[in-house]
Design a protein around this motif. Structure first.
Motif, PDB file in Angstrom:
ATOM      1  N   THR A  87      44.514  55.548  21.054  1.00 41.77           N
ATOM      2  CA  THR A  87      44.805  54.392  22.079  1.00 41.77           C
ATOM      3  C   THR A  87      43.751  54.357  23.147  1.00 41.77           C
ATOM      4  O   THR A  87      43.604  53.307  23.700  1.00 41.77           O
ATOM      5  CB  THR A  87      46.195  55.021  22.951  1.00 41.77           C
ATOM      6  N   LEU A  88      43.071  55.411  23.492  1.00 45.99           N
ATOM      7  CA  LEU A  88      42.256  55.381  24.480  1.00 45.99           C
ATOM      8  C   LEU A  88      41.057  54.561  23.949  1.00 45.99           C
ATOM      9  O   LEU A  88      40.466  53.920  24.857  1.00 45.99           O
ATOM     10  CB  LEU A  88      41.592  56.772  24.914  1.00 45.99           C
ATOM     11  N   VAL A  89      40.605  54.737  22.753  1.00 47.99           N
ATOM     12  CA  VAL A  89      39.662  53.850  22.078  1.00 47.99           C
ATOM     13  C   VAL A  89      39.830  52.273  22.164  1.00 47.99           C
ATOM     14  O   VAL A  89      39.110  51.357  22.295  1.00 47.99           O
ATOM     15  CB  VAL A  89      39.059  54.221  20.611  1.00 47.99           C
ATOM     16  N   ILE A  90      41.255  52.173  21.656  1.00 51.68           N
ATOM     17  CA  ILE A  90      41.708  50.759  21.582  1.00 51.68           C
ATOM     18  C   ILE A  90      41.773  50.068  23.088  1.00 51.68           C
ATOM     19  O   ILE A  90      41.299  48.838  23.282  1.00 51.68           O
ATOM     20  CB  ILE A  90      43.024  50.640  20.999  1.00 51.68           C
ATOM     21  N   TYR A  96      36.012  46.836  27.747  1.00 55.43           N
ATOM     22  CA  TYR A  96      34.636  46.528  27.538  1.00 55.43           C
ATOM     23  C   TYR A  96      34.141  45.443  26.656  1.00 55.43           C
ATOM     24  O   TYR A  96      32.870  44.808  26.651  1.00 55.43           O
ATOM     25  CB  TYR A  96      33.845  47.911  27.623  1.00 55.43           C
ATOM     26  N   ALA A  97      34.581  45.771  25.472  1.00 56.82           N
ATOM     27  CA  ALA A  97      34.061  44.649  24.113  1.00 56.82           C
ATOM     28  C   ALA A  97      35.411  43.804  24.073  1.00 56.82           C
ATOM     29  O   ALA A  97      35.830  43.719  22.712  1.00 56.82           O
ATOM     30  CB  ALA A  97      33.896  45.349  22.959  1.00 56.82           C
ATOM     31  N   ASN A  98      35.738  43.122  24.715  1.00 58.00           N
ATOM     32  CA  ASN A  98      37.153  42.521  24.717  1.00 58.00           C
ATOM     33  C   ASN A  98      37.152  41.362  23.390  1.00 58.00           C
ATOM     34  O   ASN A  98      36.093  40.319  23.611  1.00 58.00           O
ATOM     35  CB  ASN A  98      37.696  41.837  25.794  1.00 58.00           C
ATOM     36  N   PRO A  99      37.778  41.574  22.315  1.00 62.63           N
ATOM     37  CA  PRO A  99      37.614  40.457  21.104  1.00 62.63           C
ATOM     38  C   PRO A  99      38.397  38.983  21.786  1.00 62.63           C
ATOM     39  O   PRO A  99      38.016  38.050  20.934  1.00 62.63           O
ATOM     40  CB  PRO A  99      38.423  41.037  20.110  1.00 62.63           C
ATOM     41  N   PHE A 100      39.091  39.064  22.588  1.00 62.15           N
ATOM     42  CA  PHE A 100      39.794  37.790  23.087  1.00 62.15           C
ATOM     43  C   PHE A 100      38.737  36.800  24.097  1.00 62.15           C
ATOM     44  O   PHE A 100      39.189  35.544  24.049  1.00 62.15           O
ATOM     45  CB  PHE A 100      40.999  38.040  23.767  1.00 62.15           C
ATOM     46  N   LEU A 101      37.438  37.423  24.356  1.00 60.85           N
ATOM     47  CA  LEU A 101      36.788  36.562  24.999  1.00 60.85           C
ATOM     48  C   LEU A 101      35.828  35.856  24.219  1.00 60.85           C
ATOM     49  O   LEU A 101      35.074  36.755  23.131  1.00 60.85           O
ATOM     50  CB  LEU A 101      35.878  37.545  26.194  1.00 60.85           C
ATOM     51  N   GLY A 102      35.261  34.653  24.358  1.00 63.81           N
ATOM     52  CA  GLY A 102      34.604  34.085  23.426  1.00 63.81           C
ATOM     53  C   GLY A 102      33.029  34.180  23.505  1.00 63.81           C
ATOM     54  O   GLY A 102      32.303  34.814  23.815  1.00 63.81           O
TER      55      GLY A 102
END
Length: 102
Positions: A87-90, A96-102
């Motif tokens: 959960t910490l990794v997710i 920091y590496a948000n996949p929802f940002l384009g």
């Protein structure tokens, strides 16, 4: 509890006011990471408590099996803690590496 929830909503309105889409995603990612880690830590702590209690009860009933029970307990605690670390990794990925940002 109701007062805390209303205060949280009021402060959230100020935090999210006049924001573009990217900053909203970042703000919600921070909230999601905090809530997710809190729930994972709570669940892990409850699981570890039950594991330790069961091991102590088993050792009290049969002291000869204490060593085997301790070994099994440590393996179970490592598995429980691994779930919290996942959960910490997710949460770190969401921050920091948000996949929802384009």
């Amino acid at each position: 509890m109701k007062k805390f929830f209303l205060l949280f909503l009021a402060l959230g309105a100020f935090a999210f006011a006049d924001a573009d889409g990217e900053s909203m995603i970042k703000a919600y990612s921070v909230i999601a990471a905090g809530v997710g880690l809190g729930l994972a830590a709570l669940g892990g702590a409850i699981g570890m408590g039950h594991t330790a209690a069961a091991t102590i009860a088993g050792t009290a009933r049969n002291p000869g099996l204490g060593g085997k029970l301790m070994t099994t307990m440590f393996i179970a605690l490592a598995m429980i803690e691994a779930q919290v670390i996942y959960t910490l990794v997710i949460a770190l990925i969401a921050l920091y590496a948000n996949p929802f940002l384009g």
